[in-house]
Design a protein around this motif. Sequence first.
Motif, PDB file in Angstrom:
ATOM      1  N   PHE A 282       0.860  -1.183   0.000  1.00  0.00           N
ATOM      2  CA  PHE A 282       0.000   0.000   0.000  1.00  0.00           C
ATOM      3  C   PHE A 282       0.896   1.234   0.000  1.00  0.00           C
ATOM      4  O   PHE A 282       1.662   1.449   0.937  1.00  0.00           O
TER       5      PHE A 282
ATOM      6  N   GLU B 127      -7.667  -5.740  -2.598  1.00  0.00           N
ATOM      7  CA  GLU B 127      -8.123  -4.594  -3.383  1.00  0.00           C
ATOM      8  C   GLU B 127      -9.356  -4.967  -4.204  1.00  0.00           C
ATOM      9  O   GLU B 127      -9.469  -6.083  -4.716  1.00  0.00           O
ATOM     10  N   ASP B 128     -10.265  -4.020  -4.331  1.00  0.00           N
ATOM     11  CA  ASP B 128     -11.473  -4.216  -5.126  1.00  0.00           C
ATOM     12  C   ASP B 128     -11.095  -4.575  -6.562  1.00  0.00           C
ATOM     13  O   ASP B 128     -10.173  -4.001  -7.140  1.00  0.00           O
TER      14      ASP B 128
ATOM     15  N   LYS C  59      -9.678   0.477  -8.445  1.00  0.00           N
ATOM     16  CA  LYS C  59      -8.325   0.526  -7.904  1.00  0.00           C
ATOM     17  C   LYS C  59      -8.258   1.546  -6.768  1.00  0.00           C
ATOM     18  O   LYS C  59      -8.827   2.630  -6.854  1.00  0.00           O
ATOM     19  N   GLY C  60      -7.567   1.188  -5.695  1.00  0.00           N
ATOM     20  CA  GLY C  60      -7.439   2.077  -4.548  1.00  0.00           C
ATOM     21  C   GLY C  60      -8.507   1.887  -3.492  1.00  0.00           C
ATOM     22  O   GLY C  60      -8.447   2.510  -2.428  1.00  0.00           O
ATOM     23  N   LYS C  61      -9.480   1.028  -3.767  1.00  0.00           N
ATOM     24  CA  LYS C  61     -10.505   0.692  -2.780  1.00  0.00           C
ATOM     25  C   LYS C  61     -10.151  -0.665  -2.184  1.00  0.00           C
ATOM     26  O   LYS C  61      -9.982  -1.647  -2.910  1.00  0.00           O
ATOM     27  N   TRP C  62     -10.015  -0.712  -0.870  1.00  0.00           N
ATOM     28  CA  TRP C  62      -9.550  -1.921  -0.201  1.00  0.00           C
ATOM     29  C   TRP C  62     -10.637  -2.499   0.690  1.00  0.00           C
ATOM     30  O   TRP C  62     -11.285  -1.773   1.445  1.00  0.00           O
TER      31      TRP C  62
ATOM     32  N   TYR D 130     -14.841  -1.508   3.855  1.00  0.00           N
ATOM     33  CA  TYR D 130     -13.919  -1.000   2.843  1.00  0.00           C
ATOM     34  C   TYR D 130     -13.335   0.351   3.245  1.00  0.00           C
ATOM     35  O   TYR D 130     -13.892   1.090   4.065  1.00  0.00           O
TER      36      TYR D 130
ATOM     37  N   TYR E 207     -10.317   3.572   1.654  1.00  0.00           N
ATOM     38  CA  TYR E 207      -9.424   4.052   0.601  1.00  0.00           C
ATOM     39  C   TYR E 207      -8.044   4.426   1.150  1.00  0.00           C
ATOM     40  O   TYR E 207      -7.116   4.646   0.381  1.00  0.00           O
TER      41      TYR E 207
END
Length: 268
Positions: free
Chosen positions: A48, A118-119, A123-126, A139, A141
């Motif tokens: 990350f 990660e979604d 991208k960038g959504k965990w 979730y 970010y």
Amino acid sequence: MVRSENGLIYSYTATSHSKDLISWSPTKIITPKDQNLNFSSPGNVIRFEDEWILSLQTYPRPGLGDKDPVMYGTSDARIFIMRSKDLENWSVPELLMVKGRDIKEADMGRMIDPYIVEDKDEKGKWWCFYKQNGVSMSYSYDLKNWKFCCNSQSGENVTVLTENEEYILFHSPHNGIGIKRSTNLEKWKDWGDLIVLGQKDWNWAKGRITAGTVINLSDNPKFGKYLMFFHGSGPKTEQEGDFDKNASIGIAWSEDLTTWGWPIKVSN
């Protein structure tokens, strides 16, 4: 890692490394000694920004002695992350406020077995998966501010892969490793047979096989397969005393998640 020290049982998170999955370095403990915390059950490591992030839990068992009957973690169990620049030196654990910052730690409820992925579409959504009311999902970010999403029926020790526009979830029912698939994290379908590997021939895992973590190394020329690391205990069941008293880590591999191999297909 579980240790008996001066008659008391402590849990730790530790690291070990290998170049060939056969020879491993001595373990290095990275969490403090404290029965009220017992940092354990690491989920996974993700990259990350410019750091490595390790997910893990607490599993408080205050006062547990090595002669006592099986004791599970108290209602104070929570989930955390640790940070590292080099995979050797790790930060102090940080509590994951996966119910949102407006929910106090005391009101979050017992939760264990975190896993962060990660979604597949954003991208960038965990997503953080964790054991509470089946498997719960939240979730974030930034890995600091979390929003609770939902929960679904599942066993424990969830790990997740994203492949071919799907989430592939591995979980542990009463015994063995199950697989579920979903395209949207809401509707999950069971897939394949229950995975029990060579349990019938393994005294060290006859009590229970659980906690299967699967990584996809199919594109890695050195391995070319999925690898599964799992927890085995036995020969007694957990209820009979082999919860963590006689516990081991095993490894298996597969090309299709249905047919599995392992180092030696004989007892012990």
